[in-house]
Design a protein around this motif. Structure first.
Motif, PDB file in Angstrom:
ATOM      1  N   ALA A 133       0.824  -1.203   0.000  1.00  0.00           N
ATOM      2  CA  ALA A 133       0.000   0.000   0.000  1.00  0.00           C
ATOM      3  C   ALA A 133       0.861   1.256   0.000  1.00  0.00           C
ATOM      4  CB  ALA A 133      -0.935   0.001   1.205  1.00  0.00           C
ATOM      5  N   GLU A 134       1.958   1.230   0.757  1.00  0.00           N
ATOM      6  CA  GLU A 134       2.834   2.397   0.806  1.00  0.00           C
ATOM      7  C   GLU A 134       3.435   2.687  -0.569  1.00  0.00           C
ATOM      8  OE1 GLU A 134       4.722   5.660   2.597  1.00  0.00           O
ATOM      9  OE2 GLU A 134       3.112   4.347   3.279  1.00  0.00           O
ATOM     10  N   GLY A 135       3.825   1.620  -1.277  1.00  0.00           N
ATOM     11  CA  GLY A 135       4.355   1.808  -2.626  1.00  0.00           C
ATOM     12  C   GLY A 135       3.323   2.380  -3.568  1.00  0.00           C
ATOM     13  N   GLU A 136       2.080   1.902  -3.475  1.00  0.00           N
ATOM     14  CA  GLU A 136       1.011   2.418  -4.335  1.00  0.00           C
ATOM     15  C   GLU A 136       0.688   3.861  -3.986  1.00  0.00           C
ATOM     16  OE1 GLU A 136      -1.409  -1.734  -5.304  1.00  0.00           O
ATOM     17  OE2 GLU A 136      -1.997  -0.503  -3.583  1.00  0.00           O
ATOM     18  N   ALA A 137       0.767   4.219  -2.690  1.00  0.00           N
ATOM     19  CA  ALA A 137       0.513   5.598  -2.277  1.00  0.00           C
ATOM     20  C   ALA A 137       1.553   6.541  -2.870  1.00  0.00           C
ATOM     21  CB  ALA A 137       0.509   5.694  -0.754  1.00  0.00           C
ATOM     22  N   THR A 146      -7.118  -1.311  -2.367  1.00  0.00           N
ATOM     23  CA  THR A 146      -8.246  -1.090  -3.269  1.00  0.00           C
ATOM     24  C   THR A 146      -8.609   0.384  -3.321  1.00  0.00           C
ATOM     25  OG1 THR A 146      -9.122  -3.282  -2.811  1.00  0.00           O
ATOM     26  CG2 THR A 146     -10.651  -1.672  -3.741  1.00  0.00           C
ATOM     27  N   GLN A 147      -8.605   1.054  -2.168  1.00  0.00           N
ATOM     28  CA  GLN A 147      -8.910   2.479  -2.129  1.00  0.00           C
ATOM     29  C   GLN A 147      -7.864   3.286  -2.897  1.00  0.00           C
ATOM     30  OE1 GLN A 147     -11.635   4.577  -0.434  1.00  0.00           O
ATOM     31  NE2 GLN A 147     -10.668   5.478  -2.230  1.00  0.00           N
ATOM     32  N   LEU A 148      -6.604   2.913  -2.729  1.00  0.00           N
ATOM     33  CA  LEU A 148      -5.540   3.626  -3.431  1.00  0.00           C
ATOM     34  C   LEU A 148      -5.669   3.467  -4.944  1.00  0.00           C
ATOM     35  CD1 LEU A 148      -2.595   2.744  -1.036  1.00  0.00           C
ATOM     36  CD2 LEU A 148      -3.399   5.051  -1.551  1.00  0.00           C
TER      37      LEU A 148
END
Length: 294
Positions: free
Chosen positions: A240-244, A273-275
């Motif tokens: 998630a951090e990478g996608e953010a 999913t939100q990202l």
């Protein structure tokens, strides 16, 4: 009339790489003199109403003229035209004549049309009324832009790589892959700018979706600074951090101003999913607050 972002991007690509216009002119059969230097010159053709009476990009080719080692050999007027406007058939001859008068050298007109039907409409002579005085615009449509699938070629000529992606990327994913990989070999700031240009020119196409996927994926076989950064972040900070961080990059290349509050919200999100939902939505926003609207 305001200049559209698409219009501005095409103009800036030719301003960044004046020699690209020379290459296209030669492909169109124009005899361009051997020159030592190409440079941007004044676009002001002597009028106070710049929107209607000012060319997009003007280029001067310099080389030996008599005793001057950097004399004016040839001027090039580059015009970007997205729609068929009858008025342009009256202003283009003026651009050519005004630049010729101002710099006292031969001048050629190159018209860039991102839409092939517009290129076809402009590909006709413009008679000026005086016997034998006819301007034949040199028109570059999508069909004349090369298909570039070699990342090394994109690295050597990144502006041409962006043009190729815009023209052929929606139908040919290999062109998008070449752009994504090839830009890894140039200055990162310039690469970020050109990725942003490509994303905008590919809006609402399969090419845009393919490029966004390449920027977001962790397992794609074509590795680059974009995907390697995402992989590293995914290993050390979580997926998630990478996608953010990739979402923040996408917002940056689209010139969306990100407030500190918005940045903290994106980086604090652990829902992949939100990202991804925000990443998809980001391509259609102009303000950061629109990213979080339901």
């Amino acid at each position: 009339m305001a200049i559209s972002p698409e219009h501005q991007i095409y103009s800036e690509l030719f301003a960044d790489a004046p020699d690209m216009a020379v290459g296209f002119l030669r492909d169109l059969g124009v005899k361009v003199p051997d020159y030592d230097r190409s440079e941007l010159t004044s676009c002001d053709l002597g009028h106070v109403d710049p929107v209607e009476r000012r060319s997009d990009v003007t280029i001067m080719l310099r080389g030996k003229v008599h005793e001057d080692p950097l004399g004016k050999l040839m001027g090039i007027v580059v015009e970007v035209q997205r729609d068929d406007k009858e008025r342009k058939r009256f202003t283009w001859p003026e651009y050519v004549a005004a630049m010729r008068s101002k710099h006292e050298c031969p001048v050629t007109l190159l018209v860039i049309c991102p839409r092939q039907n517009v290129a076809d409409a402009y590909n006709a002579p413009i008679p000026l009324g005086h016997p034998g005085f006819v301007l034949h615009p040199l028109v570059l449509g999508l069909e004349r832009i090369p298909v570039i699938t070699d990342p090394a070629e994109v690295g050597r000529h990144p502006t041409l790589g962006v043009l190729s992606a815009a023209a052929h990327g929606p139908a040919d994913p290999d062109v998008v892959k070449a752009l994504h990989t090839g830009l890894d070999s140039i200055d990162q700031e310039m690469a970020t700018k050109y990725i942003g240009y490509a994303l905008h020119l590919l809006t609402d196409s399969n090419g845009q979706r393919a490029l966004e996927e390449l920027m977001m994926t962790e397992t794609y076989e074509y590795t680059s600074a974009w995907t390697e950064s995402l992989k590293a972040e995914g290993r050390t900070e979580g997926k998630a951090e990478g996608e953010a961080n990739m979402l923040l990059l996408m917002l940056e290349v689209q010139d969306i101003e990100v407030t500190e509050e918005a940045r903290e919200r994106i980086l604090g999100c652990t829902d992949s999913t939100q990202l991804k939902t925000w990443a998809i939505r980001s391509k259609n926003i102009t303000r950061i607050d629109e990213l979080f609207e339901d």
